[in-house]
Design a protein around this motif. Sequence first.
Motif, mmCIF file in Angstrom:
data_model
loop_
_atom_site.group_PDB
_atom_site.id
_atom_site.type_symbol
_atom_site.label_atom_id
_atom_site.label_comp_id
_atom_site.label_asym_id
_atom_site.label_seq_id
_atom_site.Cartn_x
_atom_site.Cartn_y
_atom_site.Cartn_z
ATOM 1 N N THR A 19 0.833 -1.203 0.000
ATOM 2 C CA THR A 19 0.000 0.000 0.000
ATOM 3 C C THR A 19 0.867 1.252 0.000
ATOM 4 N N ALA A 20 1.960 1.223 0.769
ATOM 5 C CA ALA A 20 2.880 2.369 0.818
ATOM 6 C C ALA A 20 3.473 2.656 -0.556
ATOM 7 N N VAL A 21 3.844 1.606 -1.295
ATOM 8 C CA VAL A 21 4.362 1.794 -2.654
ATOM 9 C C VAL A 21 3.284 2.424 -3.532
ATOM 10 N N ASN A 22 2.074 1.917 -3.438
ATOM 11 C CA ASN A 22 0.972 2.443 -4.241
ATOM 12 C C ASN A 22 0.722 3.924 -3.948
ATOM 13 N N PHE A 23 0.805 4.321 -2.688
ATOM 14 C CA PHE A 23 0.540 5.705 -2.294
ATOM 15 C C PHE A 23 1.732 6.629 -2.531
ATOM 16 N N SER A 24 2.910 6.073 -2.815
ATOM 17 C CA SER A 24 4.150 6.847 -2.788
ATOM 18 C C SER A 24 4.168 8.002 -3.781
ATOM 19 N N GLU A 25 3.450 7.868 -4.886
ATOM 20 C CA GLU A 25 3.430 8.947 -5.876
ATOM 21 C C GLU A 25 2.063 9.611 -5.979
ATOM 22 N N CYS A 26 1.205 9.324 -5.022
ATOM 23 C CA CYS A 26 -0.151 9.883 -5.059
ATOM 24 C C CYS A 26 -0.134 11.350 -4.637
ATOM 25 N N ARG A 27 -0.784 12.189 -5.404
ATOM 26 C CA ARG A 27 -0.822 13.625 -5.135
ATOM 27 C C ARG A 27 -1.969 14.009 -4.204
ATOM 28 N N ASN A 28 -2.974 13.167 -4.073
ATOM 29 C CA ASN A 28 -4.151 13.507 -3.278
ATOM 30 C C ASN A 28 -3.761 13.856 -1.842
ATOM 31 N N LYS A 29 -4.313 14.938 -1.314
ATOM 32 C CA LYS A 29 -3.902 15.452 -0.001
ATOM 33 C C LYS A 29 -4.175 14.475 1.136
ATOM 34 N N TYR A 30 -5.134 13.576 0.966
ATOM 35 C CA TYR A 30 -5.470 12.646 2.038
ATOM 36 C C TYR A 30 -4.489 11.478 2.139
ATOM 37 N N TYR A 31 -3.611 11.355 1.157
ATOM 38 C CA TYR A 31 -2.666 10.241 1.133
ATOM 39 C C TYR A 31 -1.277 10.645 1.628
ATOM 40 N N ARG A 32 -1.180 11.830 2.189
ATOM 41 C CA ARG A 32 0.113 12.346 2.633
ATOM 42 C C ARG A 32 -0.109 13.261 3.828
ATOM 43 N N LYS A 33 0.757 13.163 4.814
ATOM 44 C CA LYS A 33 0.659 14.027 5.988
ATOM 45 C C LYS A 33 2.064 14.462 6.389
ATOM 46 N N ASP A 34 2.250 15.787 6.474
ATOM 47 C CA ASP A 34 3.557 16.358 6.832
ATOM 48 C C ASP A 34 4.670 15.805 5.952
ATOM 49 N N GLY A 35 4.358 15.650 4.671
ATOM 50 C CA GLY A 35 5.353 15.188 3.708
ATOM 51 C C GLY A 35 5.555 13.691 3.652
ATOM 52 N N GLU A 36 4.881 12.934 4.500
ATOM 53 C CA GLU A 36 5.026 11.477 4.525
ATOM 54 C C GLU A 36 3.796 10.797 3.927
ATOM 55 N N VAL A 37 4.040 9.625 3.330
ATOM 56 C CA VAL A 37 2.920 8.802 2.873
ATOM 57 C C VAL A 37 2.091 8.410 4.090
ATOM 58 N N TYR A 38 0.763 8.450 3.931
ATOM 59 C CA TYR A 38 -0.141 8.314 5.082
ATOM 60 C C TYR A 38 -1.281 7.361 4.742
ATOM 61 N N PHE A 39 -1.565 6.445 5.667
ATOM 62 C CA PHE A 39 -2.670 5.501 5.473
ATOM 63 C C PHE A 39 -3.670 5.640 6.609
ATOM 64 N N ASN A 40 -4.918 5.863 6.225
ATOM 65 C CA ASN A 40 -6.011 5.958 7.183
ATOM 66 C C ASN A 40 -7.041 4.881 6.843
ATOM 67 N N PRO A 41 -7.185 3.842 7.665
ATOM 68 C CA PRO A 41 -8.132 2.766 7.346
ATOM 69 C C PRO A 41 -9.589 3.216 7.354
ATOM 70 N N PHE A 42 -9.842 4.429 7.834
ATOM 71 C CA PHE A 42 -11.209 4.951 7.846
ATOM 72 C C PHE A 42 -11.489 5.861 6.651
ATOM 73 N N HIS A 43 -10.550 5.887 5.716
ATOM 74 C CA HIS A 43 -10.753 6.513 4.411
ATOM 75 C C HIS A 43 -11.096 5.379 3.447
ATOM 76 N N SER A 44 -12.300 5.405 2.919
ATOM 77 C CA SER A 44 -12.802 4.258 2.154
ATOM 78 C C SER A 44 -11.913 3.908 0.970
ATOM 79 N N GLY A 45 -11.465 4.910 0.227
ATOM 80 C CA GLY A 45 -10.627 4.641 -0.931
ATOM 81 C C GLY A 45 -9.314 3.999 -0.538
ATOM 82 N N GLN A 46 -8.686 4.505 0.528
ATOM 83 C CA GLN A 46 -7.428 3.939 0.989
ATOM 84 C C GLN A 46 -7.627 2.510 1.498
ATOM 85 N N TYR A 47 -8.710 2.310 2.195
ATOM 86 C CA TYR A 47 -8.975 0.973 2.738
ATOM 87 C C TYR A 47 -9.275 -0.027 1.621
#
Length: 224
Positions: free
Chosen positions: A44-72
Amino acid sequence: MRTAVAVRDITRLVEKQLDHLFLYDKQKEGILLASAVSKALKKTAVNFSECRNKYYRKDGEVYFNPFHSGQYTVFLYYLSRVVREYEAFSLADRIYYLNKALNAVDLYYEIELPDLFFLDHPVGTLLGRADYGDYFVFSQHITVGNNHDIYPVFDERVSLLAGAVVIGNSRIGRNTIVSAESFIKDEEIPPNSVVFGQSPHLVIKTMPDSYFDDYFHAKFFLDS
């Protein structure tokens, strides 16, 4: 990758969901699932690594939130594939089914999506056993399927907008946007195309590389 909750809590969340909706034996399947969750998070981290969407990154780091339906959705897809690699097919089936029940997306674990894809509100989407290139983007109510057991091929940087259907012996060239409600069957779409309409009467508009650079880079990916 940063996670909104601890990894052990992500594992517990999956276990509770499986136990609530299906049969789940923590004593027999718990160690395997915990290992699979860790591996699925790495994918999942690899998949998110180039994602521009603001919900997939926090403070410059790749970010996963299981309560975000698309990410989950993405995470459960990878989790079902990892469990399948362990040959725990019954558990893989239940995780695939869980993804379908929670997120209304049909991503079977034998479907091989590229490392880099982005799903944008994908409710009601079914992706079949096509050949998918990197930087693949899909939205809601998409169908990708076969015609006489032949599946489409997607080159890099293809975007399917809401309600698009691509089936059969179709090849979708690099830098293609398939517009909403378009229907493509047994067609070859050249690179740098914006596609409208229904096969066999498609309207194909050719655009310069810069148009697609702006589309994919500005909207979806940091480096595409």
